[in-house]
Enzyme design. Structure first.
Site, PDB file in Angstrom:
ATOM      1  N   CYS A  73       0.869  -1.178   0.000  1.00 30.66           N
ATOM      2  CA  CYS A  73       0.000   0.000   0.000  1.00 30.66           C
ATOM      3  C   CYS A  73       0.903   1.224   0.000  1.00 30.66           C
ATOM      4  O   CYS A  73       1.716   1.396   0.924  1.00 30.66           O
ATOM      5  CB  CYS A  73      -0.862  -0.048   1.261  1.00 30.66           C
ATOM      6  SG  CYS A  73      -1.816   1.445   1.550  1.00 30.66           S
ATOM      7  N   CYS A 184      -1.053   3.855  -6.331  1.00 26.38           N
ATOM      8  CA  CYS A 184      -1.935   3.211  -5.353  1.00 26.38           C
ATOM      9  C   CYS A 184      -2.103   1.790  -5.865  1.00 26.38           C
ATOM     10  O   CYS A 184      -2.393   1.587  -7.056  1.00 26.38           O
ATOM     11  CB  CYS A 184      -3.282   3.925  -5.300  1.00 26.38           C
ATOM     12  SG  CYS A 184      -4.542   2.997  -4.390  1.00 26.38           S
TER      13      CYS A 184
HETATM   14  N1  DGL Z   1      -4.011   0.471  -1.836  1.00 31.48           N
HETATM   15  C1  DGL Z   1      -3.628   1.612  -1.122  1.00 31.48           C
HETATM   16  C2  DGL Z   1      -2.490   2.376  -1.740  1.00 31.48           C
HETATM   17  O1  DGL Z   1      -1.666   1.784  -2.393  1.00 31.48           O
HETATM   18  C3  DGL Z   1      -4.615   2.443  -0.378  1.00 31.48           C
HETATM   19  C4  DGL Z   1      -5.980   2.638  -0.873  1.00 31.48           C
HETATM   20  C5  DGL Z   1      -6.820   3.257   0.228  1.00 31.48           C
HETATM   21  O2  DGL Z   1      -7.236   2.519   1.104  1.00 31.48           O
HETATM   22  O3  DGL Z   1      -6.985   4.486   0.220  1.00 31.48           O
HETATM   23  O4  DGL Z   1      -2.348   3.543  -1.541  1.00 31.48           O
END
Ligand code: DGL
Length: 258
Positions: A73, A184
């Protein structure tokens, strides 16, 4: 047996998991999604950091032994990697938006970063741009709707294309950029839809394969051991809030209070 634990707010980390699974087809994977607090991209830094520490402590207590943790993430990694590393001896790999590879690939010297608001507003990104894309014009775009749409696609198998089209239109992505960094981990799940909605000649770049390479560097593959373990194991999915789905078996887990 190698045991790799993956963290994300939701299913975004599966876009990274897919790359790691190619390199470690016989490893055990535990995937911990904190969907009770999804989206991470709108959380205050302090809240997110506490949540990640809780995840770390829960994983250490419930999933041991763990060989490596991947914080799949960008939002969490850009805010909490140092903190997490200071609380454990388990090696932790994080995900950082692929600004550096995009800066070396662009011909127009104009690139975009599409990430959550928490990531685009983070000072870390400014440092990343200064260090790796100093001579490049970097346009920042943020979206949480795309996070929700990626979740929808993963769990339902289809996405509201009209909503996605409207979101991409509203982002008003410059037609002059030739590389768009998907900063993301949810967004690669929507690559084909994003490309279709953009309808321009552009390369989408994410960090999935770079992360898998980093895991390979840190987890030496023991060939003798592998021969004994050549059985693909199903990924064990854990979530902090119920999900109504028939796609994967998901176990609900409560994070340890700190
Ligand atoms: N998948 C996450 C990222 O890479 C976060 C998405 C979220 O929960 O806002 O930033």
């Amino acid at each position: 047996m190698q045991h790799i634990v993956i963290f994300d707010s939701g299913i975004g980390g599966t876009s990274v998991l897919a790359h790691i699974q190619k390199a470690f087809p016989y490893a055990c994977f535990s995937y911990l999604m904190d969907n009770l607090y999804l989206p991470y991209g709108e959380l205050a830094s302090k809240v997110l950091q506490k949540r990640l520490l809780q995840k770390l402590k829960t994983a250490e207590a419930s999933f041991k032994p763990i060989d490596l943790i991947v914080v799949a993430c960008n939002t969490a990694s850009t805010q909490s990697l140092c903190l997490l590393r200071s609380h454990t001896d388990i090696p932790i790999v994080g995900v950082v938006p692929a600004i550096k590879p995009a800066a070396s690939r662009t011909k127009t010297k104009k690139i975009g970063l599409l990430a959550t608001p928490a990531t685009t507003n983070n000072d870390y990104i400014q440092k990343l741009i200064k260090n790796h894309a100093n001579n490049i014009d970097v346009h920042l775009y943020s979206s949480l709707n795309l996070v929700a749409l990626a979740e929808q696609k993963f769990w339902n198998g289809s996405v509201d294309e009209q909503a996605l089209h409207t979101e991409i239109k509203n982002l008003n992505i410059s037609k002059e950029i030739d590389c768009l960094v998907l900063g993301c981990t949810h967004f690669p799940i929507l690559s084909s839809e994003i490309l279709k909605a953009l309808n321009i000649n552009i390369e989408l770049i994410d960090s999935g394969s770079a992360i898998a390479n980093r895991v390979i560097d840190l987890l030496p593959v023991n060939a003798d051991k592998l021969l004994l373990e050549e059985i693909k194991k199903p990924v064990r999915y854990y979530a902090t809030a119920p999900i109504s789905n028939t796609k994967e078996k998901v176990e609900i887990i409560k994070l340890i209070d700190l």
